[in-house]
Design an enzyme around this catalytic site. Structure first.
Site, mmCIF file in Angstrom:
data_model
loop_
_atom_site.group_PDB
_atom_site.id
_atom_site.type_symbol
_atom_site.label_atom_id
_atom_site.label_comp_id
_atom_site.label_asym_id
_atom_site.label_seq_id
_atom_site.Cartn_x
_atom_site.Cartn_y
_atom_site.Cartn_z
ATOM 1 N N TRP A 1 55.355 6.807 -1.626
ATOM 2 C CA TRP A 1 54.450 7.940 -1.381
ATOM 3 C C TRP A 1 55.041 8.911 -0.382
ATOM 4 C CZ3 TRP A 1 51.936 7.979 -5.445
ATOM 5 C CH2 TRP A 1 51.567 6.776 -6.063
ATOM 6 N N ASP B 1 48.650 9.349 5.801
ATOM 7 C CA ASP B 1 48.160 9.050 4.454
ATOM 8 C C ASP B 1 47.669 7.613 4.488
ATOM 9 O OD1 ASP B 1 47.785 8.339 1.830
ATOM 10 O OD2 ASP B 1 49.794 8.885 1.149
ATOM 11 N N LYS C 1 40.992 3.425 -3.946
ATOM 12 C CA LYS C 1 41.373 2.074 -3.500
ATOM 13 C C LYS C 1 40.226 1.461 -2.685
ATOM 14 C CE LYS C 1 45.962 3.661 -4.087
ATOM 15 N NZ LYS C 1 46.783 2.974 -5.085
#
Lengths: 365, 365
Positions: A109, A178, A202
């Site tokens: 990511w 993040d 999530k």
């Protein structure tokens, strides 16, 4: 406070995301699809500016502030486009001419975040974890921040490589995290952060909504000469309703946040999640080397646990046995291989125990 | 082909969007929230790269192609951020140095689209409808396109002002249509368009998904030196799954598209929608001047019908009476005032008749 996460359905869902949601949340959402608050109209069909959605959004935001213990000088925004849009939006908003964005590169990511920022402005990689296949998280001594970056960005939990920051790194620049794959799985140290964002799918709710929590003095620095939907200031001044927001996804997030609260909040979640992860890590560590975790032991994620057996054939065999036992979503990400157990907030304790038991049996054979 | 749109709930939902959905769709979605395809996992919780979502997306896309009669040389993309993100994305993708975007300015949405494009590049307003308060749609003679624009953009149906293009305008540049408030309410002339996009929350499904249908040769011209989520080429090459897409919203869109097909497709929808709108316009036109529509008669929308009584007090009184009769969402947009009936594909015939009857009674008093 309820003792365990509810689980009545036949399948144990280890998916890395979208991921398992609390069953009580699903039951409430089912009712609301047809009719919410006895309005004769379902949650998908209400105007985003009407009283039913007003209540839903106010509750979601207020619960988010309580659950996250979010200080008053932070804005709570519900956006679209996932964490992926934040990669570009962050850079476009803060990397004006001559400014640099600093990044700790710890996995897939941050790779995307860095690539997006490079399209927009200057990037300094203050730590590069690619050399050891992203098995580790930097210590303070491993980090070389640049002189005056516009922000310092990192990813607190790495879904694919199964590592996480035990505590947020120290930075003199505004720190941006993040937290997609671990949002509200443990308390957040807001004193260290200028911004935290997380894709919804999530720990928060369904795919299609991104939570962004931004300190007001940082938000003030964001560029405004951008297309409207890329302007943090506009989303903040319009209370996340500049355009039609993803109402249903925000509604479900609100329910999930309430559920976290009922389960005892993020501290109770931490205890639960630590125990859940330990159960699986113990099965790895006690296997006499049969199972190997991807992450270095000191950097292990509590949410995502990638591991391998000695051979891909044995991985496949275990996957098949697990599938027969009602376990779904255990195949590892293609960049790491093997298996991965994602055990977010709503994943039940008994699922971790069942997997650990299966792993122990398999290793013994 | 079923004769009428199903309606069993107590409330008639005239909301401009998010808006009423087919009841059969809601009933299916309720089941899928708990468990889809007997997987023991709900639609919100499945990996976006697993077989359950594969099937959902393939079906949604295939049904979309059939219902929309979309030619093979167009890509079908499911994006996020609503039509509002498309305003900026379109301009960023196609207005490279020295290129101009042409716009037909017919209301609130083109205003935002033009403003976003001006931040990015050069804009030419080829028609400006603001002079008559957006009551009209340009004839060919009213339009002055620029020399070689990168694209020519228009909004086919104006939710707030209740106007619509009877046929798509002629342009030599690639024609781009914002069809948010009328997508699949009637057939689309693809031979005239390079791109059509629509926010989901009116005729397609829930808020949180945007359908973009783009001709491949136009898409090839889109810039690639942009943050990933703003790159049409990437969304196309990854089949709308570059990042985690809004799975549930796409799932519901797929169900709505199937429902349109079962109802006879867009041609049958046209007949139904024309009849529904006529019913309300007749109540306006036969009221001896008591009710006044906002749009000029020749430019009337079949989806959104804004109208006023002689005074704001009477508007308010009518709203109250309508609310007692179980009618919701009839308050006009603040920029036009009065009332507005939005009667999208899934709005039932009987609701139009009930409103028209109430309007006639009220006008007679």
């Amino acid at each position: 406070m309820p003792n365990v996460v509810e689980h009545t359905r036949a399948t144990l869902n280890f998916s890395a995301g979208p991921a398992v949601l609390p069953e009580s949340v699903l039951l409430q959402a089912r009712e609301a699809l047809w009719d919410i608050d006895d309005t004769g109209i379902g949650i998908l069909e209400h105007s985003h500016r009407g009283p039913a959605v007003d209540r839903v959004f106010e509750e979601a935001k207020a619960t988010c502030r309580r659950v996250g213990n979010i200080p008053d000088d932070f804005e709570v925004l519900f956006l679209q486009g996932g964490a992926s849009l934040q990669f570009g939006m962050l850079a476009m908003a803060f990397l004006s001419t001559g400014r640099t964005g600093d990044y700790l590169h710890t996995g897939a990511w941050t790779k995307r975040a860095i690539a997006d920022a490079r399209v927009v402005g200057d990037v300094h990689v203050a730590f590069d974890g690619s050399n050891d296949d992203f098995r580790s998280i930097p210590e303070a001594a491993d980090i070389a921040w640049s002189e005056h970056p516009a922000y310092a960005a990192y990813c607190s939990n790495n879904t694919i490589y199964g590592t996480r920051f035990d505590t947020a790194p120290d930075a003199s620049a505004p720190l941006v995290a993040d937290m997609s794959s671990e949002m509200f799985s443990r308390p957040i140290d807001w004193s260290k952060h200028a911004m935290v964002y997380a894709g919804g799918q999530k720990n928060l709710g369904p795919a299609g909504v991104t939570l962004a929590v931004i300190k007001r003095d940082f938000l003030e620095l964001a560029r405004r000469d951008l297309p409207d939907m890329l302007r943090y200031d506009l989303h903040a001044s319009k209370d996340s309703r500049y355009n039609t927001p993803p109402v249903f996804a925000i509604y479900v997030c609100g329910l999930v946040l309430k559920w976290i609260e009922e389960m005892g909040g993020t501290e109770a979640m931490t205890a639960r999640n630590d125990a859940k992860a330990k159960c699986i890590y113990d099965a790895i560590d006690s296997s006499g080397g049969f199972w190997k975790g991807h992450a270095n032991s000191s950097c292990r994620s509590v949410m995502n646990i990638p591991f391998v057996s000695p051979t891909p054939e044995q991985d496949a065999e275990f996957l098949a046995i697990a599938a027969k036992a009602g376990m779904s979503g255990l195949k590892g990400h293609r960049s790491v291989g093997g298996l991965r157990a994602s055990v977010y907030n709503a994943f039940p304790e008994q699922g971790c125990e069942a997997l650990a038991s299966l792993m122990r049996d398999f290793a013994k054979r």
